[in-house]
Design a protein around this motif. Sequence first.
Motif, mmCIF file in Angstrom:
data_model
loop_
_atom_site.group_PDB
_atom_site.id
_atom_site.type_symbol
_atom_site.label_atom_id
_atom_site.label_comp_id
_atom_site.label_asym_id
_atom_site.label_seq_id
_atom_site.Cartn_x
_atom_site.Cartn_y
_atom_site.Cartn_z
ATOM 1 N N PHE A 1 -37.235 -17.868 27.565
ATOM 2 C CA PHE A 1 -38.570 -18.384 27.431
ATOM 3 C C PHE A 1 -38.597 -19.874 27.740
ATOM 4 O O PHE A 1 -39.468 -20.380 28.453
ATOM 5 N N THR B 1 -38.316 -20.389 31.504
ATOM 6 C CA THR B 1 -39.441 -20.078 32.387
ATOM 7 C C THR B 1 -40.679 -20.913 32.083
ATOM 8 O O THR B 1 -41.457 -21.192 32.994
ATOM 9 N N SER C 1 -43.339 -22.290 34.976
ATOM 10 C CA SER C 1 -44.733 -21.894 35.191
ATOM 11 C C SER C 1 -45.647 -23.097 35.085
ATOM 12 O O SER C 1 -46.600 -23.216 35.853
ATOM 13 N N ASP D 1 -51.516 -16.965 30.608
ATOM 14 C CA ASP D 1 -50.131 -17.239 30.272
ATOM 15 C C ASP D 1 -50.003 -17.477 28.770
ATOM 16 O O ASP D 1 -49.078 -16.979 28.114
ATOM 17 N N GLY E 1 -42.087 -12.173 28.402
ATOM 18 C CA GLY E 1 -41.820 -13.541 28.824
ATOM 19 C C GLY E 1 -41.643 -13.577 30.329
ATOM 20 O O GLY E 1 -42.187 -14.420 31.041
ATOM 21 N N GLY F 1 -45.091 -12.578 32.204
ATOM 22 C CA GLY F 1 -46.077 -13.642 32.110
ATOM 23 C C GLY F 1 -45.761 -14.709 33.138
ATOM 24 O O GLY F 1 -46.636 -15.190 33.869
ATOM 25 N N PHE F 2 -44.513 -14.978 33.232
ATOM 26 C CA PHE F 2 -44.035 -15.933 34.221
ATOM 27 C C PHE F 2 -44.382 -15.470 35.636
ATOM 28 O O PHE F 2 -44.879 -16.224 36.461
HETATM 29 NA NA NA Z 1 -44.553 -17.791 30.273
#
Ligand code: NA
Lengths: 126, 518, 139, 125, 157, 111, 781
Positions: free
Chosen positions: A76, A79, A83, F44, F74, F77-78
Amino acid sequence: MMATAENLITGMLLIIGAGFTLVAAIGLLRLPDLYTRMHAASKAGTLGSGMMLIALAVFAHDQSIVTRALAAVVFFLLTAPISAHLLAKAAYAAGYRLWGSSLHDEMAGTLPKRHAPDAAAQDDEL
Amino acid sequence: MAAETVDISHAMVMAPATAGDWLVVAPVAIPILFGALLLMVRHETRLHSGLAIGGLLMTLATNIGLLARILNEGPQVMTMGRWLPPFGISFTADALGASLALVATLVACVCAFYGLKDIGATGRRYGFYPFMLLMMAGVGGSFLTGDIFNLYVWFEVFVISSFGMLILGSTHQQLDGATKYAILNLVGTTLFLTATAFLYGIFGTLNMADIARKADAMRETGPLVTLTMLYLLAFGMKAAAFPVNFWLPASYHTPRIVTAALFGGVLTKVGVYALLRVLVMLFPDERQVLSGVIAWVAAATMILGIMGALAQSDIRRMLGFVVISGVGVMMAGLALGTEEGLTGTVLYAFHSVLAMTALYLLAGVMNEIGGSYSLHDLSGLYRKSPLIAALALLLVLAVAGLPPASGLWPKVLLVRASIDAGQPWLSFAILLTGFLTTVALGRVYILAIWRQKEAPAGEAAAAASPRIGYAALVILTVPVLLLGIYPDPFIRIAAAAATGLIDSSAYVGAVFPMGVQP
Amino acid sequence: MRTLIFRTIAPYLTSLMVLFSIFVLLRGHNDPGGGFIGGLIAASAFAIYGIACGVSPVRRALYFHPMAISGFGLLLSTLAGWLSFFFEVPFMTGLWTKVSVFGLPVDISTVLFFDIGVYLVVVGSITSIALALEEREHG
Amino acid sequence: MEAILSFFVAIFFAVSIYLMLSKHIIRILLGVSIFGNAVNLTIFTVGRVVREVPPIIPEALQMPDTITANPLPQALILTAIVISFSFFAFLLVLAFRAYQELGTDDTDGMRVAEPEGEPLPPLGY
Amino acid sequence: MRLPLINILLALTWTAVSGSFTLANFIFGFLLGAGTLYLIREQVGSLGYFARSVKVISLALLFLYELVLSAWRVAVLVITPKMDLKPGIFAYPLKVDRDFEITLLANLITLTPGTLSVDVSEDRRFLYVHALDCSSPDDLRRDIADGFERKIMEAFR
Amino acid sequence: MSGSEEFLALAEFAALALLSLSFLLTVVRVLIGPSLPDRVLALDMLVTIAIGFIAVIGIRTGFTLYLDIAIALGLVGFLATVAFARFVLSRRYEQEFVKRDTLGIYGDKEP
Amino acid sequence: MTADSQWLTFLALMLPFAAAATAPLLTRLFRHNAAWVLALAPALIFLHFAGLLPAVADGRTVAGGYSWISSLDVDFSWYLDGLSLTFALLISGIGTLIVLYSGGYLKGHEHQGRFFSFILMFMGSMLGLVVADSFLTLFVFWELTSITSFLLIGFDHTREASRRAALQALIVTGMGGLSLLAGLLVIWNVTGAGSMSALLETGDALRQAPLYMAALLLILGGAFTKSAQFPFHFWLPNAMEAPTPVSAYLHSATMVKAGVYLVMRLNPVLGETGAWETILPIFGGTTLIVGTLLAVRQTDLKLMLAYTTVASLGLLVMLTGFGSEKAVEAAVLYLVAHSMFKGALFMVAGLVDHESGTRDITSLGGLRAAMPITFAAAVLAAASMGGLPLFFGFLAKEEIYAALGFSNGWSSLLTLVALIGNGLMFAIGFAVALKPFLGAKVETPKHAHEGPVLLWLGPLVLGGLGLIAALASSVSHQFVSSPMSSAVAGLPVTVTISTVPHVGLPLLLSVVTVALGIVAFLMLDRGRALMAATLQTIGWGPDKGFDQALRGLTRFSFGTTGVIQDGRLDHYMMATFVALAASLLIPLFLFGELPSLPAIPDAPFYEWVVLLIGVIGLGAVIYARDRLTAIVSLGIQGFSVALLFMLLGAPDLSFTQFMVETLSVVILALVMTRLRLSPTDHRPTGEKISDVLVAGLCGTALGLMLLRVTQVPFNGELSEFFAQNSRVIAHGRNIVNVIIVDFRGTDTLGEIAVVMITGLAILALVRIRAVKPARATGKEG
Ligand code: NA
Ligand code: NA
């Protein structure tokens, strides 16, 4: 004794994590432009959910769950900034300019522009 | 093999599965295997047609074996994964399913053969033959599976494969036609799935034999009429019954002719098959309740269908409407629900698979030697190819339901059945449809074949005769003629199929040999 | 996408995700997961790779055309079903055997191969779709 | 819970159908996607609903010792999801290609296969 | 990167010998392996390996601390009735030049207080950073240079 | 039920309540936009909240296996964010596409 | 019938088809002389059937056959009594002559072989029709005659008139065929008899059935169209587009009589009712008058003959329907006579045309010297047609008048009709037979001289037979007229009339007829002008009506189809969903399948929140004004569904749903780069309202149904079984996954096939470009 501590830590982590998440959500609503909102989401949000995952790790006795929960957190953390970066870059490239009261934009002029930097007109058809 | 330490007899079939038992699943498993194989050698386009035809011929052989076995021994069952029915998926082949699978595979073989010429390297590389094989796997699975959800899956397999065949080429027409075809078909299959969900909610089972034996008990508590109506709509859509048949004329004329031929021959029949299986075998009482609706749908479909054919200039589009009209005729038997009527429907299905495929291929050959699909332009084919003129005549007679070709006997059966069932107006509709078909196709014949627009100087140009097309047509015309001249064996099979639908005890007994709930 | 940050991290993410996808595939029989989900994750991984670094590296990385992989998956699944033929049991009967890998007992089953086939089909097809579309964009 | 879900599903169906009745291919596709969800929820609901207990046998047991969620509808939905996803993907690309080639996303404008103003078939002999 | 590999091999050997393929056992084996490598540090030149490991861990700890702090600041910011914002984008001149290092730095910046990496310039000399409080960009630049960037260079060079 | 268990139950409840509220607030951002990146950001965020939600549900029900879904979430979503960024960035290609098309250079169409 | 001769009869019935199959080859070998070989087939058939004459004359019937379609109770069987045997003899006898005539007529034609084939196939069909016993066998042959006649009329297919005539004949007689089929099946249903022989045994059963009227009308529908009864007569003159042998054979001697055959055949079971005795004479009489009047109008020899054929068929129908034995005898005699003289006259007309190059009676004359044999044949035939003494036509006419008489108003009317009709036919007959031959020589397109033997043999034989049969009337009555009349009447009848005139009313009427005929003959030109003017005034006829009907049918179909299949997807969808709403709501209400009111459900707050998010997402999709908002909103509803699955104990589903929703969004985003969503929903308000209504109804219906289904007690045995065996036997703890890969692995097999095909299909879509194959096969991994 051990169980009590676990429960307490789990509970605390849950509440704090959820609290951070809520704060991120509030930030998402309240902050004035995309870039500032991203601060809320990528920090408070990430931390909030990360804490709740750790809560799960604390709660679970199965070590495979523990490792997976930690792996999830790492994943997590890996990433989330990507993003954020991609979204910010994309928005900027697409002509989404900073909030009117922003102080600097040292990036201005680095990317080709398409739209008038008017936030109101930036709705749709982006 | 790990030694079994637990008693599995309460959960699994203990009798060994012999090679003969595998005939039930082979018509599905073989084309899948070959389809997958073809994809792996996607770039070796030269291998494609050989592999595909080989695979289809093997499938055909197993189909023949299966039908022979069924006619001798009754319905055949194999429950996948060895699980006892109704827990595993039982492939249950009876005369209806196996015979339709056989006919469908036969035309697929011919189409694969026709494809030798019609499909170039690009078409092959982008999957013509894999699409075709998987489509036949889907069609075969639909005909042979004894599980209603599994039926849905096979439906989807052949529907998506048909999408693939439909868009191969990406012409503007294809894209438009495929859009309509795909969206409406998707709605249709989704409604099928919805109905199946409701069915599961009511019955708690998906095995069709299981449903058949439980239907009586559930009639008290479950909303079976609504359920049946939903199935009627969903399958009606797949079969292209009015008023949910729009997808067919919108698309069937757009792909390569060999694709259209396979579609026109096979696809709507799967819808008809599903209607028969579900409405007649599973919910006979509800079918009876809805028979009036079905009859009107049937009549509207056949008459509006053939009127649509009358309105067309493009022979491919005309054929699309002829297919629809045939669906209406088949639904007439469904509306009657009598053995005679259902026999007629099944026989019509045999006929329609063969004749419609042949007609589309004929259209292809006509285009090849006549240079157009339009009735405005086509002419002089009699001079260019008397063979085509003869084959065309036979096929026109076949769809018009005239001797000596295949369409006659199903029509006779259905007309007789509707008279016997006290529904003379339905027989009137069938006869009117036959009449209008004669008008529509008779006109095609005189315009395209007989009419001589320019001086027969063009004969030299037509010297390159499409041999593969001729051969394919001749192969298909043989059974068409046989069905007209010596229909007895076909009628017997159709009658066996119809009997098996009306009295499901053999079907149920094959799945549950003990006769008791396990 | 011409972004250094993403391009740098994407390959690692891809291998991480593929690893995770195999994990999900193999444990599917006992926990949530299985061939389909695993396949989707792996396909996502290749999609990310493709978006970040371009289509050609992905194609090179896969070596086989994705659709060929997909075809192989279907072949594998079907063959897993056909294997029953030689044991006189119906199509797709689960056949189990234990083999020893470095002294450790491992369950091998047709069911596993079937699920691997599912995985490959999904990976192949979805990757093919993503790459084809990505290629159109820049082609 | 089934009652709530029925209501929920009804809304899904209604919205998806409303979208599918549009002339715009994108709206239709959105509708298609929702349609799939609606059906999946339908399958889920007809299997009756049990909260939170997944149909997974605990490590220590040979078979579940409590009532679990009904596994069969879940398996069916998995199959259905995959299929509807495939269809959706296909339709999407098809729409895209149609738009590319035909230059419109309005289904009224996409009338190539059945063009407007076609002539009558020959009326002579 | 030879030594981490040897370390992992040692860990694997340990799990095989002890006959338990669990993650915990692997980590235990890894630590044991590290210990054994430490014993022979001069012969195999593993001194740097350990020093760097310490640096990496310290980077990670710094990051975690900054992350919590960052989240907290955002929290405080958004729940105050009148938000005091002076956002803006500033360009940060990069000292690190390897892709991996730039990426790491950018990500760390994103996750830490009030800053968010938007992009790297085409010539890779600048990192554009969005800050919630951009009233004094020079201070921000100095913070990054002395914080993450220095630690990264220590850990990976 | 011990005190700590009661506390945990309460904490679970509180967390679910906070997360539910977060969900709704985030959905509002999706709805009001105003720009695409805002919506994507909110989506997100929804995923992020869902991960926390899953963790809480996992603790509440004892079915920790839901964790894997969190991991996958996770990831996906990315993925969605990547796709949107990709979309927004490639808009410039579209400009090119349109221009070339009007010039008749883009030759995919039938002559 | 012994097995031996049964076999022979079968062979006789198959022989024409065999001959047809060999005709092209033979013609290639022997050119037009193949006629001599091919004529052997009908000649042998004639001999075979002639051999059955004594038995039939004895009052026996010859029946036999083989099982054909036993599942339908259809046999390939024959039933030979006086009626069918006579027809068989006419068909094979005249057929022999026609084959020979064709040899001469189409000499040198490039498709003469094909022509022989067609005409022999027709012969086989016709033969089958008249001897068939099983209804369906009869029907099959009936339709085959229509089809072969289609081929023969359209033989000269490059001419539009031929094509039109062929199609017209096919359509009209095809329509009749369907009517016949229905009629036969109704009879089968009513009487339980599926064959003629069985039906004739049933006596009054049919007449007393409630469906009698339906059966009658349907049968007459078949008979009247085939036998060109007004108002279906128009196709027959048009069929004269066919080569003359066809006209002579099909359109006078044989096929057109199929309808008469049918009426005669069924007379014993359908006749003797008020309806029968009203309908038949009315239609027959009208046809007779209309036919003769229209014949007067014509100048083309063949058309003159064609209309008199129409008239004759009317006369036959009228007589058959009159309802007395005498009338039946008259009909029988007239039928036989007509076959001979009309066949002969047609061949004469063809011969004249063939030799002189024209058939227009106004441009012919003085050919007697050049074509003496033809002239002789013509005169012989015309004499029979005109009913002059010593000729078979005379016997017929005597019997007609004897049968009709003036016993009441009805019969007087019919007598009058017969009188006028016969008079006019007399005139036409002699006009055809005399005008071209007598008078001054008229210059014709070709220089006329006598045709070859192949051409004149037929007319001469037939013309001569009209004389011989009458002179040897006792023989012809014994073997033909009496047995046939008996068969038609359904009881033994002996025909006695001879060429020796008996003074009486019939003779008087014959004299009147001849007088009338002579007057008409002399005034033919004036009559023609009058008729032409009259028709001009009317300006419409069934023939024109046919065109209008066909065009109207096409236009109507075009219009209807244009409305139904209008090419608009939104309309198609609308129809589909209206059907869906109706399909669910109507039975739900009609059959009391509505759910009961559910209790207020109890669910934790976060479930409500998840549901709410879903609904908000749906709303957002609808209200989205740009594509990306729509996509994101779509993501929200999918997200809500995934969360719901998780909350309801479906981790795998949740997992998959998240993945799939995201990938959908990804693909959408990849594709959407170029696909715009227009900012507003362009639907006009009215359309929106109807869409909302339909969508709402569908949603409501599906929701109600779902609620109703969940109120049925649930049977969970399947899942129970899976839970019990998932780990124990299938070695998996995740029951859902075990179902997917094992319990219901076959579903998954299909599913991955779908996935694979989708990948391939999308690849094809993206890669293949319609025009540029170079690019389509371009770069690709
Ligand atoms: Na994310
Ligand atoms: Na984030």
